[in-house]
Design an enzyme around this catalytic site. Structure first.
Site, PDB file in Angstrom:
ATOM      1  N   GLY A 118       6.315   5.454   8.667  1.00 11.17           N
ATOM      2  CA  GLY A 118       5.364   6.547   8.861  1.00 11.17           C
ATOM      3  C   GLY A 118       5.378   7.013  10.305  1.00 11.17           C
ATOM      4  O   GLY A 118       6.401   6.898  11.001  1.00 11.17           O
ATOM      5  N   SER A 119       4.237   7.500  10.756  1.00 14.30           N
ATOM      6  CA  SER A 119       4.196   8.160  12.074  1.00 14.30           C
ATOM      7  C   SER A 119       4.245   7.162  13.226  1.00 14.30           C
ATOM      8  O   SER A 119       3.845   5.997  13.098  1.00 14.30           O
ATOM      9  CB  SER A 119       2.921   8.996  12.191  1.00 14.30           C
ATOM     10  OG  SER A 119       1.810   8.143  12.349  1.00 14.30           O
ATOM     11  N   LYS A 135       0.886  -1.170   0.000  1.00 17.86           N
ATOM     12  CA  LYS A 135       0.000   0.000   0.000  1.00 17.86           C
ATOM     13  C   LYS A 135       0.925   1.221   0.000  1.00 17.86           C
ATOM     14  O   LYS A 135       1.421   1.643   1.045  1.00 17.86           O
ATOM     15  CB  LYS A 135      -0.893  -0.019   1.261  1.00 17.86           C
ATOM     16  CG  LYS A 135      -2.197   0.762   1.177  1.00 17.86           C
ATOM     17  CD  LYS A 135      -2.067   2.234   0.947  1.00 17.86           C
ATOM     18  CE  LYS A 135      -1.695   3.023   2.178  1.00 17.86           C
ATOM     19  NZ  LYS A 135      -1.488   4.478   1.883  1.00 17.86           N
ATOM     20  N   GLU A 158       9.492   1.623  10.927  1.00 20.09           N
ATOM     21  CA  GLU A 158      10.428   2.740  10.792  1.00 20.09           C
ATOM     22  C   GLU A 158       9.624   4.019  10.983  1.00 20.09           C
ATOM     23  O   GLU A 158       8.934   4.476  10.076  1.00 20.09           O
ATOM     24  CB  GLU A 158      11.101   2.715   9.425  1.00 20.09           C
ATOM     25  CG  GLU A 158      11.872   1.446   9.143  1.00 20.09           C
ATOM     26  CD  GLU A 158      12.964   1.140  10.158  1.00 20.09           C
ATOM     27  OE1 GLU A 158      13.359   2.043  10.919  1.00 20.09           O
ATOM     28  OE2 GLU A 158      13.409  -0.013  10.198  1.00 20.09           O
ATOM     29  N   CYS A 173      12.632  11.458   7.763  1.00 17.57           N
ATOM     30  CA  CYS A 173      12.550  11.026   9.157  1.00 17.57           C
ATOM     31  C   CYS A 173      13.883  11.256   9.849  1.00 17.57           C
ATOM     32  O   CYS A 173      13.956  11.294  11.073  1.00 17.57           O
ATOM     33  CB  CYS A 173      12.097   9.585   9.260  1.00 17.57           C
ATOM     34  SG  CYS A 173      13.055   8.488   8.271  1.00 17.57           S
ATOM     35  N   VAL A 188       0.626   5.808  14.150  1.00 19.23           N
ATOM     36  CA  VAL A 188       0.122   4.702  13.325  1.00 19.23           C
ATOM     37  C   VAL A 188       0.966   3.448  13.583  1.00 19.23           C
ATOM     38  O   VAL A 188       0.437   2.332  13.669  1.00 19.23           O
ATOM     39  CB  VAL A 188       0.119   5.086  11.825  1.00 19.23           C
ATOM     40  CG1 VAL A 188      -0.246   3.898  10.952  1.00 19.23           C
ATOM     41  CG2 VAL A 188      -0.848   6.240  11.573  1.00 19.23           C
ATOM     42  N   GLY A 189       2.272   3.638  13.758  1.00 20.53           N
ATOM     43  CA  GLY A 189       3.159   2.498  14.040  1.00 20.53           C
ATOM     44  C   GLY A 189       2.739   1.764  15.298  1.00 20.53           C
ATOM     45  O   GLY A 189       2.773   0.532  15.371  1.00 20.53           O
ATOM     46  N   GLU A 200       7.840  15.655  16.697  1.00 22.19           N
ATOM     47  CA  GLU A 200       8.372  15.623  15.335  1.00 22.19           C
ATOM     48  C   GLU A 200       7.552  16.582  14.483  1.00 22.19           C
ATOM     49  O   GLU A 200       6.320  16.484  14.443  1.00 22.19           O
ATOM     50  CB  GLU A 200       8.276  14.209  14.746  1.00 22.19           C
ATOM     51  CG  GLU A 200       8.870  14.157  13.351  1.00 22.19           C
ATOM     52  CD  GLU A 200       8.713  12.821  12.659  1.00 22.19           C
ATOM     53  OE1 GLU A 200       7.644  12.198  12.780  1.00 22.19           O
ATOM     54  OE2 GLU A 200       9.671  12.410  11.976  1.00 22.19           O
TER      55      GLU A 200
HETATM   56  C1  UN1 Z   1      13.230   8.481   5.429  1.00 22.49           C
HETATM   57  O1  UN1 Z   1      13.192   9.694   5.614  1.00 22.49           O
HETATM   58  O2  UN1 Z   1      12.243   7.755   5.685  1.00 22.49           O
HETATM   59  O3  UN1 Z   1      19.130   8.730   5.534  1.00 22.49           O
HETATM   60  C2  UN1 Z   1      14.396   7.783   4.848  1.00 22.49           C
HETATM   61  C3  UN1 Z   1      18.427   9.417   4.801  1.00 22.49           C
HETATM   62  C4  UN1 Z   1      17.848   8.777   3.554  1.00 22.49           C
HETATM   63  C5  UN1 Z   1      16.665   7.953   3.864  1.00 22.49           C
HETATM   64  C6  UN1 Z   1      15.615   8.644   4.698  1.00 22.49           C
HETATM   65  N1  UN1 Z   1      18.865   7.963   2.934  1.00 22.49           N
HETATM   66  O4  UN1 Z   1      18.177  10.582   5.050  1.00 22.49           O
END
Ligand code: UN1
Length: 518
Positions: free
Chosen positions: A229-230, A173, A251, A285, A233-234, A395
């Site tokens: 994602g957030s 998805k 993640e 992230c 939700v995780g 965040e």
């Molecule tokens: C993400 O933001 O979900 O290390 C991944 C980094 C990138 C990947 C980020 N190679 O900033």
């Protein structure tokens, strides 16, 4: 009119219902494509398709599975520019970065192509004679995965390249913000020769299609879930997986610290911090959240940082020299604006003006392009942030950073660890002892010494702790533990029942050898 809803068993399914449109964030008059939200029944069909395809794919020799990944890598390479341009058009990251996003997928493929010839198990000595012990990696089964829109090529490749290589079948998805890029990803994988049913896609929004897909864990149709994602939700996904005794690969978010020590190379630290804070408009992230500067260099650092910031070019992501482009979609821009309203308090000292919350052509000296129909956000730097402030531990996922100061390295580390997140982190210092203390005491999954918080390479473990994840790691050899389960095998050739622990012929020593001295 019907629009693409799902791809199940390599068959495209179209529907008139639950439509959503993917708009280009640099010009929202540009509708990239319209898609239809997959219903729970469609999600179920996709999982059943993956389940049906699993036995044959799992039995396919790993080097043969890897040959599909090899074809995929070649196809991505040959279509690199077109795919990157689509990323730029659909989610707004500058073309230079979009090419990097695609390159990360190519790197991931190349890493795993030869893993098809390894996927090592072990041979282990037995405590019994005429007995052999082995371990094998076995695929988990049906892998359902929900990804975000900020890395629409790299991050899906982190999941699906190893998952497929290990013999799993997949239901994806993708983000509702990047469905067209995801469709392109699927078409390349199909052209690479992925057998029917092995890779299925359900398009749709998170709250509808994403939620329906994950609920199917309760129906026994999914063996492994991946989610980027957030944290919120995780956590919900973790609950569903937990009650089914599954550990998802999560993640989640970050509030990543960057510490500037008194002996730091200030120019290098300014560059690193600017990129960490505002690259991808702060929508990684791994983006910088809390900039933690030693009191003695704070003024020098901030004056150079703000001078550097005033020079960055914001605007049309198709241009080569753009530092950052628009927010990914209206939802991200709205969230950023509400963060500015709700999290910035009177005691914060704003180092950037707030009058142009959305960049207009005339409110950012180095704006390039036409902002009138784009979702551009102005950079915000908030000084005087305190550990007790909500903004310190929230965040914000946009071009907004906090500035804090410290005197002792212990305080810098304490602040770095105090947000509850633990994804990425960074320190700029020439002091080996500080660098050592930082990397041993930081709780984050990833640490940079004299480098930005962003930009992890594709073959190191990627992931976080605390609110950033459940300890799962992607990329490199470490992700194999997400997509395989260890099987221990023992083969007894003795022709009789040998009881481990009880009939093991351990050699016992004589009672005493050396005489007492006193
Ligand atoms: C993400 O933001 O979900 O290390 C991944 C980094 C990138 C990947 C980020 N190679 O900033």
């Amino acid at each position: 009119m019907s629009h693409l809803q799902a791809i199940i068993g390599n068959r495209e399914i179209y529907s008139k219902d639950g439509l959503f449109v993917s708009l280009s964030p640099s010009d929202t008059r540009d509708a990239v494509n319209t898609f239809s939200n997959s219903t729970k029944d469609i999600c179920r069909e996709a999982c059943e398709s993956a389940k049906k395809a699993f036995p044959a794919w799992a039995k396919t020799p790993a080097p043969v599975r890897a040959s599909v990944i090899q074809n995929f890598a070649g196809l991505i390479e040959r279509n690199k520019l077109a795919l990157a341009q689509l990323v730029t058009r659909e989610m707004g990251k500058p073309i230079r970065e979009a090419l990097g996003d695609v390159q990360e997928a190519i790197d991931t493929c190349y890493f795993f192509i030869s893993e098809g010839r390894r996927l090592y198990g072990q041979t282990i000595p037995s405590e019994m004679p005429q007995k052999e012990l082995f371990t094998y990696r076995r695929p988990a089964g049906v892998f359902a995965c929900i990804t975000a829109g900020n890395f629409p090529v790299a991050v899906p490749s982190w999941y699906f390249v190893p998952a497929l290589l290990c013999g799993n079948t997949c239901v994806w998805k993708p983000s509702e913000d990047t469905p067209e890029t995801s469709f392109a990803f699927q078409r390349l994988l199909k052209a690479a020769g992925i057998p029917s049913g092995v890779f299925n896609v359900v398009f749709g929004e998170g709250q509808t299609t994403g939620a329906s897909l994950v609920e199917l864990v309760d129906e026994g149709l999914i063996d492994k879930v991946g989610f980027t994602g957030s944290t919120e939700v995780g956590r919900r996904i973790g609950e569903i997986c937990g009650r089914n005794l599954q550990t998802p690969c999560l993640e989640l978010g970050g509030k990543n610290p960057l510490v500037v020590a008194p002996d730091a190379d200030i120019d290098a630290a300014v560059h690193g911090a600017l990129w960490a804070a505002f690259g991808t408009a702060g929508q990684r992230c791994t983006s910088l959240g809390n900039l933690i500067i030693h009191e003695s260099v704070k003024e020098t650092f901030l004056s150079k940082f703000m001078a550097g910031l005033s020079q960055i070019k914001i605007g049309d992501p198709r241009s080569e020299d753009i530092f950052y482009g628009p927010m990914i979609s209206r939802k991200f821009l709205d969230a950023h604006l509400s963060n500015l309203t709700n999290l910035i308090k009177p005691h914060h000292r704003l180092l950037t003006t707030q009058n142009g919350r959305i960049v207009q052509n005339d409110s950012w000296a180095n704006f390039s392009g036409d902002s009138s129909n784009g979702l551009y956000a102005f950079p915000t730097v908030a000084d005087n942030v305190q550990k007790s402030d909500e903004i310190f531990r929230t965040e914000t996922f946009g071009p907004l950073i906090n500035v804090l100061s410290f005197n002792h390295i212990d305080d810098a580390i304490e602040l770095s660890n105090a947000t509850g997140y633990g994804l990425s982190s960074s320190i700029y210092t020439k002091n080996m002892n500080w660098a050592y203390q930082f990397r041993t005491e930081i709780k984050a999954g990833m640490t940079s010494i004299n480098n930005s918080t962003t930009g992890a390479e594709a073959h190191l473990p990627f992931g976080g702790n605390g609110k950033s994840g459940n300890g799962s790691r992607q990329s490199g050899i470490w992700v194999l533990d997400q997509f395989t389960r260890w099987q221990a095998v023992n083969v007894d050739l003795s022709g009789k029942l040998q009881l481990a622990q009880m009939e093991t012929g351990y050699i016992t020593p004589s009672e005493t050898i050396l005489p007492n001295q006193f």
